[in-house]
Design a protein around this motif. Structure first.
Motif, PDB file in Angstrom:
ATOM      1  N   HIS A  88       0.812  -1.232   0.000  1.00 45.42           N
ATOM      2  CA  HIS A  88       0.000   0.000   0.000  1.00 45.42           C
ATOM      3  C   HIS A  88       0.842   1.278   0.000  1.00 45.42           C
ATOM      4  CE1 HIS A  88       0.681   0.750   4.362  1.00 45.42           C
ATOM      5  NE2 HIS A  88       0.837  -0.562   4.390  1.00 45.42           N
ATOM      6  N   ASP A  99       6.827   1.329   5.692  1.00 47.65           N
ATOM      7  CA  ASP A  99       5.534   0.659   5.817  1.00 47.65           C
ATOM      8  C   ASP A  99       4.751   0.811   4.513  1.00 47.65           C
ATOM      9  OD1 ASP A  99       3.055  -0.295   6.499  1.00 47.65           O
ATOM     10  OD2 ASP A  99       2.745   1.057   8.204  1.00 47.65           O
ATOM     11  N   GLY A 100       4.499  -0.283   3.838  1.00 45.50           N
ATOM     12  CA  GLY A 100       3.786  -0.230   2.564  1.00 45.50           C
ATOM     13  C   GLY A 100       4.726   0.089   1.404  1.00 45.50           C
ATOM     14  N   GLU A 133      -4.653   1.350   3.007  1.00 47.01           N
ATOM     15  CA  GLU A 133      -4.697   0.217   3.923  1.00 47.01           C
ATOM     16  C   GLU A 133      -4.923   0.667   5.354  1.00 47.01           C
ATOM     17  OE1 GLU A 133      -2.607  -2.803   6.639  1.00 47.01           O
ATOM     18  OE2 GLU A 133      -2.151  -0.731   6.277  1.00 47.01           O
ATOM     19  N   GLU A 134      -4.352   1.827   5.721  1.00 50.01           N
ATOM     20  CA  GLU A 134      -4.192   2.179   7.132  1.00 50.01           C
ATOM     21  C   GLU A 134      -5.444   2.691   7.849  1.00 50.01           C
ATOM     22  OE1 GLU A 134      -1.549   1.552   8.724  1.00 50.01           O
ATOM     23  OE2 GLU A 134       0.186   1.656   7.423  1.00 50.01           O
ATOM     24  N   HIS A 197       6.659  -6.898   3.238  1.00 52.11           N
ATOM     25  CA  HIS A 197       6.321  -5.840   4.181  1.00 52.11           C
ATOM     26  C   HIS A 197       7.330  -5.859   5.319  1.00 52.11           C
ATOM     27  CE1 HIS A 197       3.791  -3.229   6.678  1.00 52.11           C
ATOM     28  NE2 HIS A 197       3.031  -3.024   5.617  1.00 52.11           N
ATOM     29  N   HIS A 365      -2.812  -6.825   7.398  1.00 53.18           N
ATOM     30  CA  HIS A 365      -2.160  -6.389   6.154  1.00 53.18           C
ATOM     31  C   HIS A 365      -3.116  -6.634   5.001  1.00 53.18           C
ATOM     32  CE1 HIS A 365       1.763  -5.649   7.862  1.00 53.18           C
ATOM     33  NE2 HIS A 365       1.644  -6.760   8.546  1.00 53.18           N
TER      34      HIS A 365
HETATM   35 ZN   LIG Z   1       1.573  -1.543   6.095  1.00 50.23          ZN
END
Ligand SMILES: [Zn+2]
Length: 423
Positions: A88, A99-100, A133-134, A197, A365
């Protein structure tokens, strides 16, 4: 002994680091981590820049109507069924660079390298930069993968808005999506989804392994526990005459923590929020409510432990002369990652002498949504000090490159093995 690797290439440490830095530059608040919220200006700039990067790498690009970005290498033999890889593009507020973003970068570098060396694959590969995603801007999560996998198919989003009152629909339209210009997001032709990830925990750092092959993403249940007693004078009410919501909460929290610790080493429970009324020092608390977040990879274990907790609550309610009620507001089932893909990832890591282990994912995830829709693999690289969702988020370059190396080989085996030609 020379390590066998068909796809080993001068590991692009500098290229990889440079790309992580480059992508982290698309942020709302420069200098305080990465803030890239769904459909914001920075978000759109990042997707557009990635699109150009993919095109420079020889991939055909397109968006779907929710804003997921794809870079496609069409298969020479099997064009329809697709090996999809990515992660993401959105972040939390003041999040990290990895992250992502790492999953998208790793997928792009792996696919670009394969294309340069072997030309088109026999089976279609697509790199995906998932739009969301978050859940950082709107009160919903997995908007990207949820649309691809059909979770949001009939969901009414008209009432969903961000903190400033901008609706999801409005924001989506402003960014150029949700107007039917692009193709529909739902897909039934994904043969496999592979996500790299960062771990966001410290299991790999402790074990010293560079890769974590995830077996399960844990299930999560969340409850609010409400205790109703009676408020009264802190000085004049004898202990035995009290209906004390606060001491009941304390007793329950202690019980739940001990119970979970004894039940299974993989079971975790958290009471992270507590509210008391009237919340003053010299009055016995009349009402206390607290949240309970409980996670495990086995639904049966979650069911059993929660049932035992509820039974105990009944007993405590009578003993303490208070009313206790539970309301559940999250029920995410555990998801098992595809066994065949796990074995493939382990085979690749073993042959390439990459250090790895099997492990669980305690966090959610995109792979969780794909995991109930198509064969899915989730692979972790270590997070230094287990830190994530923070500007301090960091993964060592050697671990990042091992992840790319493993993904490259895995994609080769899945999409090229039936006849890609060396350039
Ligand atoms: Zn993530």
């Amino acid at each position: 002994m020379k390590v066998y690797s068909r796809t080993s290439f001068p590991l692009p440490v500098e290229q990889l680091n440079a790309m992580v830095e480059w992508l982290s530059g698309f942020t709302e608040n420069k200098g305080s981590g990465v803030t890239r919220l769904l459909y914001s200006e920075e978000w759109l700039e990042a997707q557009e820049a990635l699109k150009r990067k993919m095109e420079e790498g020889g991939l055909d690009t397109y968006y779907d109507d929710t804003g997921n970005l794809f870079g496609r290498l069409e298969g020479t033999i099997d064009a329809d069924s697709t090996v999809l890889t990515g992660s993401h593009i959105d972040s939390v507020v003041n999040g990290g660079k990895y992250d992502g973003a790492y999953g998208i970068i790793a997928s792009f570098l792996a696919v670009e390298h394969l294309y340069r060396k072997y030309g088109r694959p026999s089976k279609t590969i697509e790199v995906v930069s998932l739009c969301e995603e978050e859940g950082s801007r709107f009160p919903l999560t997995f908007w990207g993968s949820g649309n691809i996998t059909g979770v949001y198919k009939d969901k009414d989003i008209t009432h969903i808005a961000d903190k400033s009152g901008v609706s999801l629909k409005e924001a989506m339209n402003k960014a150029g999506f949700g107007r039917g210009i692009h193709r529909l997001p739902y897909r039934e032709n994904i043969e496999a989804f592979i996500e790299l990830h960062i771990e966001q925990g410290s299991v790999l750092e402790k074990s010293g392994n560079s890769l974590g092959v995830v077996t399960h993403i844990v299930g999560q249940r969340r409850y609010t526990v409400s205790i109703k007693g009676k408020s009264n004078h802190a000085g004049t009410t004898p202990m035995q005459d009290r209906h004390d919501a606060m001491t009941t909460a304390a007793e329950l929290i202690t019980y739940i923590t001990a119970k979970v610790q004894k039940a299974d080493p993989h079971l975790v429970a958290t009471v992270g929020k507590l509210d008391a009324t009237p919340n003053v020092p010299n009055v016995i608390a009349e009402e206390v409510s607290f949240t309970l977040d409980i996670r495990h990879y086995d639904e049966g274990m979650l069911e059993k432990v929660c049932a035992e907790i509820f039974q105990h609550v009944e007993v405590v309610s009578q003993e303490k002369k208070v009313n206790i009620s539970f309301s559940q507001w999250t029920d995410v089932k555990p998801v098992e990652m595809d066994a065949f893909l796990q074995e493939k990832a382990i085979g690749v890591s073993t042959r390439q002498q990459l250090s790895f282990q099997k492990m669980l994912s305690g966090a959610g995830h995109d792979a969780q949504l794909f995991g109930t829709h198509c064969p899915t693999s989730l692979i972790f690289v270590p997070s230094v000090n287990g830190v994530s969702h923070s500007p301090e988020e960091y993964t060592k370059a050697e671990d990042l490159t091992q992840g790319v190396q493993m993904l490259t080989e895995l994609l080769y085996e899945m999409a090229y093995d039936k006849g890609g030609e060396e350039k």
